[in-house]
Scaffold this motif. Structure first.
Motif, PDB file in Angstrom:
ATOM      1  N   GLY A   8      38.190 -83.966 -69.763  1.00 17.47           N
ATOM      2  CA  GLY A   8      37.390 -85.079 -68.875  1.00 17.47           C
ATOM      3  C   GLY A   8      38.293 -85.125 -67.710  1.00 17.47           C
ATOM      4  O   GLY A   8      39.186 -84.484 -67.161  1.00 17.47           O
ATOM      5  N   PHE A   9      37.824 -86.201 -66.989  1.00 18.52           N
ATOM      6  CA  PHE A   9      38.749 -86.612 -65.821  1.00 18.52           C
ATOM      7  C   PHE A   9      39.865 -87.427 -66.182  1.00 18.52           C
ATOM      8  O   PHE A   9      40.175 -87.696 -67.283  1.00 18.52           O
ATOM      9  N   LEU A  20      32.444 -93.775 -60.189  1.00 16.87           N
ATOM     10  CA  LEU A  20      32.211 -92.259 -60.352  1.00 16.87           C
ATOM     11  C   LEU A  20      32.192 -91.940 -61.754  1.00 16.87           C
ATOM     12  O   LEU A  20      31.271 -90.972 -61.784  1.00 16.87           O
ATOM     13  N   LEU A  21      33.224 -92.391 -62.450  1.00 18.85           N
ATOM     14  CA  LEU A  21      32.823 -91.632 -63.982  1.00 18.85           C
ATOM     15  C   LEU A  21      31.612 -92.264 -64.553  1.00 18.85           C
ATOM     16  O   LEU A  21      31.043 -91.345 -65.453  1.00 18.85           O
ATOM     17  N   HIS A  22      31.094 -93.443 -64.138  1.00 21.08           N
ATOM     18  CA  HIS A  22      29.985 -93.793 -64.709  1.00 21.08           C
ATOM     19  C   HIS A  22      28.644 -92.918 -64.056  1.00 21.08           C
ATOM     20  O   HIS A  22      27.883 -92.453 -65.086  1.00 21.08           O
ATOM     21  N   PHE A  23      28.693 -92.651 -62.835  1.00 20.98           N
ATOM     22  CA  PHE A  23      27.728 -91.867 -62.357  1.00 20.98           C
ATOM     23  C   PHE A  23      27.840 -90.357 -63.061  1.00 20.98           C
ATOM     24  O   PHE A  23      26.708 -89.737 -63.191  1.00 20.98           O
ATOM     25  N   HIS A  24      28.871 -89.927 -63.098  1.00 20.09           N
ATOM     26  CA  HIS A  24      28.856 -88.447 -63.733  1.00 20.09           C
ATOM     27  C   HIS A  24      28.401 -88.453 -65.015  1.00 20.09           C
ATOM     28  O   HIS A  24      27.638 -87.700 -65.399  1.00 20.09           O
ATOM     29  N   ASP A  25      28.813 -89.416 -65.913  1.00 18.62           N
ATOM     30  CA  ASP A  25      28.153 -89.357 -67.349  1.00 18.62           C
ATOM     31  C   ASP A  25      26.574 -89.620 -67.160  1.00 18.62           C
ATOM     32  O   ASP A  25      25.724 -89.085 -67.998  1.00 18.62           O
ATOM     33  N   HIS A  26      26.225 -90.368 -66.591  1.00 16.53           N
ATOM     34  CA  HIS A  26      24.707 -90.725 -66.071  1.00 16.53           C
ATOM     35  C   HIS A  26      24.069 -89.460 -65.723  1.00 16.53           C
ATOM     36  O   HIS A  26      22.830 -89.052 -66.242  1.00 16.53           O
ATOM     37  N   ALA A  27      24.540 -88.628 -64.865  1.00 16.32           N
ATOM     38  CA  ALA A  27      23.982 -87.399 -64.495  1.00 16.32           C
ATOM     39  C   ALA A  27      24.192 -86.351 -65.290  1.00 16.32           C
ATOM     40  O   ALA A  27      23.342 -85.452 -65.684  1.00 16.32           O
ATOM     41  N   LEU A  28      25.146 -86.250 -65.805  1.00 12.39           N
ATOM     42  CA  LEU A  28      25.483 -85.077 -67.006  1.00 12.39           C
ATOM     43  C   LEU A  28      24.475 -85.328 -68.200  1.00 12.39           C
ATOM     44  O   LEU A  28      23.865 -84.324 -68.661  1.00 12.39           O
ATOM     45  N   SER A  80      23.470 -92.775 -56.781  1.00 12.21           N
ATOM     46  CA  SER A  80      24.349 -92.096 -55.985  1.00 12.21           C
ATOM     47  C   SER A  80      24.483 -92.740 -54.676  1.00 12.21           C
ATOM     48  O   SER A  80      25.312 -92.816 -54.133  1.00 12.21           O
TER      49      SER A  80
END
Length: 230
Positions: A8-9, A20-28, A80
């Motif tokens: 991970g990051f 940014l990490l929360h958005f990454h998990d949301h989109a993933l 985003s």
């Protein structure tokens, strides 16, 4: 700091990187659900009679595969745009630092202090001390006060560079003749490493970025010491 076999990051060291990490998990998660659904449809079409023309050509199905992608795009676009706004917002910075990229090192100027500036070169491998990281350590670190809004003005002297520190969620291009700006707040004390993220020449991988976050009292002592030595 990254570690071997990491998937991970890096751990977030700023509120922006946490977003940014929360958005990454949301989109993933959205991508995972879409992939699972598409895989199910493919398997069902191969193993069952899902290809029946009355099902595939129905108006209800056409409405679903038109509306559903639009809903998914909205679910991705809204958070985003919020993060993009947060990344661009710079309110009342406590400290402004100018970072200038050279081939191949960085120079820093603390614009709120007179004559406070220095060049930051990578420490050669043969000069590293125990516990220091190869290709990431610099002889002079960019020291910033903890939990204070920091504005960084980024430019370049010769070619394109990029000032990037992953754990702070910061990445800004350094363009000759142009002044770009970014901002961050360190949420915890520590040393955070980055590298030039633009292919800027033969020694592109030899111009690291080292940001050290310290309490305000320590920062004031450090700045006074640097000014006395200059």
């Amino acid at each position: 700091m990254a570690h071997p076999s990491q998937l991970g990051f890096q751990d977030a060291a700023s509120p922006l990187m946490e977003e940014l990490l929360h958005f990454h998990d949301h989109a993933l998660m959205i991508v995972f659900l879409i992939s699972t659904f598409v895989l199910y449809i493919i398997v069902a079409m191969v193993t069952t009679k899902l290809t029946d023309k009355y099902l595939v050509d129905s108006q209800e199905i056409e409405i679903i595969w038109t509306v559903l992608p639009a809903v998914i795009l909205i679910m991705i676009a809204l958070p985003s745009l919020r993060i993009l706004y947060l990344m661009d917002e710079i309110n009342d910075p406590h400290l402004t630092i100018k970072a200038v990229g050279h081939q191949w090192y960085w120079s820093y100027e603390y614009t709120d202090y007179e004559d406070l500036g220095f060049d930051s070169y990578m420490i050669p491998t043969q000069d590293l001390e125990t516990g220091q990281f190869r290709l990431l350590e610099a002889d002079h670190r960019m020291v910033v006060p903890l939990e204070s809004p920091i504005r960084v003005l980024v430019s370049a002297e010769d070619v394109l560079h990029s000032w990037a520190v992953p754990s702070l969620g910061v990445k800004m291009d350094a363009v000759p003749g142009r002044l770009n700006q970014t901002a961050f707040i360190t949420a915890r004390p520590g040393v955070f490493y980055g590298q030039c993220s633009e292919i800027c020449g033969a020694n592109h991988s030899f111009m690291p970025i080292v940001v050290e976050s310290v309490p305000l009292d320590y920062f004031e002592d450090w700045s006074f010491t640097v000014l006395q030595d200059s």
